[in-house]
Design an enzyme around this catalytic site. Structure first.
Site, PDB file in Angstrom:
ATOM      1  N   ASP A 186      31.250   0.687  50.326  1.00 50.93           N
ATOM      2  CA  ASP A 186      32.498   0.280  50.993  1.00 50.93           C
ATOM      3  C   ASP A 186      32.225  -0.456  52.310  1.00 50.93           C
ATOM      4  O   ASP A 186      32.753  -0.083  53.361  1.00 50.93           O
ATOM      5  CB  ASP A 186      33.402   1.502  51.265  1.00 50.93           C
ATOM      6  N   ASN A 205      47.981   7.804  48.300  1.00 49.48           N
ATOM      7  CA  ASN A 205      46.754   8.391  48.825  1.00 49.48           C
ATOM      8  C   ASN A 205      46.318   7.602  50.052  1.00 49.48           C
ATOM      9  O   ASN A 205      46.001   6.415  49.947  1.00 49.48           O
ATOM     10  CB  ASN A 205      45.664   8.365  47.746  1.00 49.48           C
ATOM     11  N   ALA A 206      46.320   8.245  51.212  1.00 47.18           N
ATOM     12  CA  ALA A 206      46.045   7.573  52.487  1.00 47.18           C
ATOM     13  C   ALA A 206      44.537   7.446  52.728  1.00 47.18           C
ATOM     14  O   ALA A 206      43.958   8.100  53.603  1.00 47.18           O
ATOM     15  CB  ALA A 206      46.724   8.309  53.634  1.00 47.18           C
ATOM     16  N   ILE A 207      43.918   6.557  51.938  1.00 48.98           N
ATOM     17  CA  ILE A 207      42.516   6.179  52.159  1.00 48.98           C
ATOM     18  C   ILE A 207      42.390   4.668  51.959  1.00 48.98           C
ATOM     19  O   ILE A 207      43.346   3.998  51.593  1.00 48.98           O
ATOM     20  CB  ILE A 207      41.533   6.929  51.229  1.00 48.98           C
ATOM     21  N   ASP A 208      41.207   4.142  52.211  1.00 47.29           N
ATOM     22  CA  ASP A 208      40.889   2.721  51.991  1.00 47.29           C
ATOM     23  C   ASP A 208      41.752   1.790  52.845  1.00 47.29           C
ATOM     24  O   ASP A 208      42.436   0.899  52.337  1.00 47.29           O
ATOM     25  CB  ASP A 208      41.029   2.357  50.513  1.00 47.29           C
ATOM     26  N   GLU A 235      42.414   0.480  43.837  1.00 49.81           N
ATOM     27  CA  GLU A 235      42.195   0.968  45.200  1.00 49.81           C
ATOM     28  C   GLU A 235      41.573  -0.133  46.044  1.00 49.81           C
ATOM     29  O   GLU A 235      41.385  -1.263  45.604  1.00 49.81           O
ATOM     30  CB  GLU A 235      41.300   2.216  45.184  1.00 49.81           C
ATOM     31  N   GLY A 256      38.930  12.846  44.574  1.00 49.71           N
ATOM     32  CA  GLY A 256      39.899  13.122  43.521  1.00 49.71           C
ATOM     33  C   GLY A 256      41.197  13.751  43.980  1.00 49.71           C
ATOM     34  O   GLY A 256      42.051  14.082  43.159  1.00 49.71           O
ATOM     35  N   SER A 311      44.769   4.316  46.899  1.00 46.54           N
ATOM     36  CA  SER A 311      43.795   4.600  45.858  1.00 46.54           C
ATOM     37  C   SER A 311      44.467   5.458  44.794  1.00 46.54           C
ATOM     38  O   SER A 311      44.954   6.549  45.094  1.00 46.54           O
ATOM     39  CB  SER A 311      42.597   5.348  46.462  1.00 46.54           C
ATOM     40  N   PHE A 312      44.515   4.951  43.568  1.00 45.59           N
ATOM     41  CA  PHE A 312      45.129   5.666  42.458  1.00 45.59           C
ATOM     42  C   PHE A 312      46.574   6.054  42.816  1.00 45.59           C
ATOM     43  O   PHE A 312      47.244   5.286  43.492  1.00 45.59           O
ATOM     44  CB  PHE A 312      44.275   6.872  42.042  1.00 45.59           C
ATOM     45  N   TRP A 313      47.060   7.195  42.359  1.00 46.43           N
ATOM     46  CA  TRP A 313      48.445   7.612  42.577  1.00 46.43           C
ATOM     47  C   TRP A 313      49.392   6.430  42.331  1.00 46.43           C
ATOM     48  O   TRP A 313      49.314   5.792  41.297  1.00 46.43           O
ATOM     49  CB  TRP A 313      48.601   8.284  43.951  1.00 46.43           C
TER      50      TRP A 313
END
Length: 313
Positions: free
Chosen positions: A27, A144-147, A201, A105, A164-166
Site C-alpha cells: 500500500d 469500512n473506514a480504511i484506505d 477498495e 476482515g 474497502s468491501f462492505w
C-alpha cells in the site's frame, strides 16, 4: 496554497524505473521534498523509505513509535502497532498523513491523521504530530473506514475518499482548517461492485483535463502468489460522480476498466497511487513477486494517456 505532491521539474517519462534496494512495501504512497523522495507504506507505526533519485530505496524508520493511545477506543481488538494504507498530501505548508487502524476482515476501523512540517528527519522542525481520529466505522455501519485518499477538487476543496468491501468506496468533504470531515458533510458512496463480497477498495482520485479519475483495487490482496488483486479505473466530470469506465458502465454497478491485472512474475498488483509532474505521470503500487515467494514489492511505472484520455501502462 495547495501543493498536491511537489515533484519539481522531474519528467517521469525520462526516468528508468528499475527500482533497487529496500523494496518490501504494501500500500505505498510517494512524496518528494527538495531533492529527496519518500515512500510511506503499511507496517509497524507506518513504515518510511527514502531515496535520492526515486529509484534506489532504503528504509528510514517509522512515523509512530507505537500504536497511538486513542486507537484502542475505536478498535479494541487492535493488539499490535501495524498501521495500514497511508496517504500523504501537502497543504498550506503542512504534510498531512492519513492512515488506517483496523483488524483483518472486520469493519471496526478508524482513519487517523498525523502532520509534519517537513519529511526530512535532519530538519529541526521534523516531528510527527498525532492529530487523532478522522472518521471511524463500527460493525453496525455499512462501510469500512480504511484506505484513505485525499483529493483536492478543481476549486481547491479537499475531499476524503476511502473504503474497502462492505458498501464500497466512500467520499466526504473535508474542512480546510482541520482536514477532517466538514460539519454536516454527507457521506457518499461513489463505487461498488454491486454484489457480494463487494471486493473493491483502496481508492485514489486524481484530476486531469477536466475529468476526475477514480482508481480502485478489485478482488483480493494479501495472499502472496495466490492474490487476485487488480487495478481498475473510471472517470467523472464531477468529483462526486457518477464514475463510469471506458465502456460507459457505472462504477456503482460494478464498472471499472482494468488497468493492470499483473503477469507471471508480478502477481496481484494493487493499492495504487497516481502522481503527475508536468504532463508526465507515474503509477505507484505493490505487487507480489513470484520470484521471491510472493513478497509484496514496490512498483513505480510511467502511466500514459490515450487520445480519449484513458490511462494505460
Amino acid at each position: 496554497m495547495v501543493h498536491f505532491h511537489p515533484f519539481g521539474n522531474v519528467n517521469f517519462y525520462e526516468m528508468d524505473w528499475s527500482l533497487k534496494g529496500d523494496l518490501w512495501a504494501h500500500d505505498p504512497v510517494i512524496a518528494k521534498e527538495g531533492s529527496r523522495w519518500y515512500v510511506f507504506h503499511t507496517g509497524s507505526g507506518i513504515q518510511i523509505k527514502t531515496s535520492e533519485d526515486g529509484v534506489h530505496w532504503e528504509n528510514m524508520g517509522r512515523v509512530f513509535p507505537s500504536l497511538p493511545d486513542w486507537c484502542k477506543q475505536y478498535v479494541p481488538e487492535k493488539d499490535e502497532d501495524h498501521l495500514w494504507a497511508p496517504d500523504i498530501c501537502f497543504y498550506n505548508g503542512i504534510y498531512y498523513l492519513y492512515y488506517s487502524v483496523s483488524t483483518f476482515g472486520k469493519n471496526t476501523s478508524v482513519i487517523g491523521l498525523a502532520t509534519n512540517r517537513t519529511l526530512d528527519p535532519r530538519d529541526p522542525d521534523y516531528e510527527w504530530k498525532d492529530m487523532g481520529p478522522v472518521i471511524h466505522s463500527t460493525a453496525s455501519d455499512n462501510y469500512n473506514a480504511i484506505d484513505p485518499n485525499v483529493v483536492f477538487d478543481q476549486e481547491g476543496q479537499p475531499w476524503l475518499s476511502f473504503g474497502s468491501f462492505w458498501s464500497g468506496i466512500q467520499l466526504i468533504q473535508l474542512d480546510t482548517e482541520t482536514m477532517k470531515p466538514a460539519a454536516q458533510a454527507e457521506l457518499l458512496t461513489i463505487a461498488s461492485r454491486g454484489e457480494e463480497p463487494n471486493a473493491i477498495e483502496a481508492p485514489f482520485i486524481v484530476c486531469r483535463n477536466g475529468y476526475y479519475y477514480l482508481f480502485v483495487s478489485f478482488d483480493f490482496c494479501c495472499r502472496g502468489i495466490e492474490s487476485t488483486y487488480k487495478i481498475a479505473v473510471g472517470r467523472s466530470k464531477d468529483i462526486t460522480g457518477p464514475y463510469v469506465d471506458k465502456n460507459g458502465v457505472s462504477m456503482m454497478q460494478g464498472g471499472g476498466t482494468i488497468l493492470d491485472a499483473g503477469n507471471d512474475r508480478w502477481i496481484g498488483p494493487g493499492h495504487c497511487a497516481v502522481y503527475f509532474s508536468g504532463v508526465s505521470a507515474i503509477l505507484v503500487n505493490h505487487a507480489y513477486d513470484a520470484l521471491k515467494n510472493g513478497e509484496p514489492t514496490l512498483q513505480i511505472r510511467p502511466l500514459y494517456w490515450d487520445d480519449e484520455g484513458w490511462p494505460y501502462l
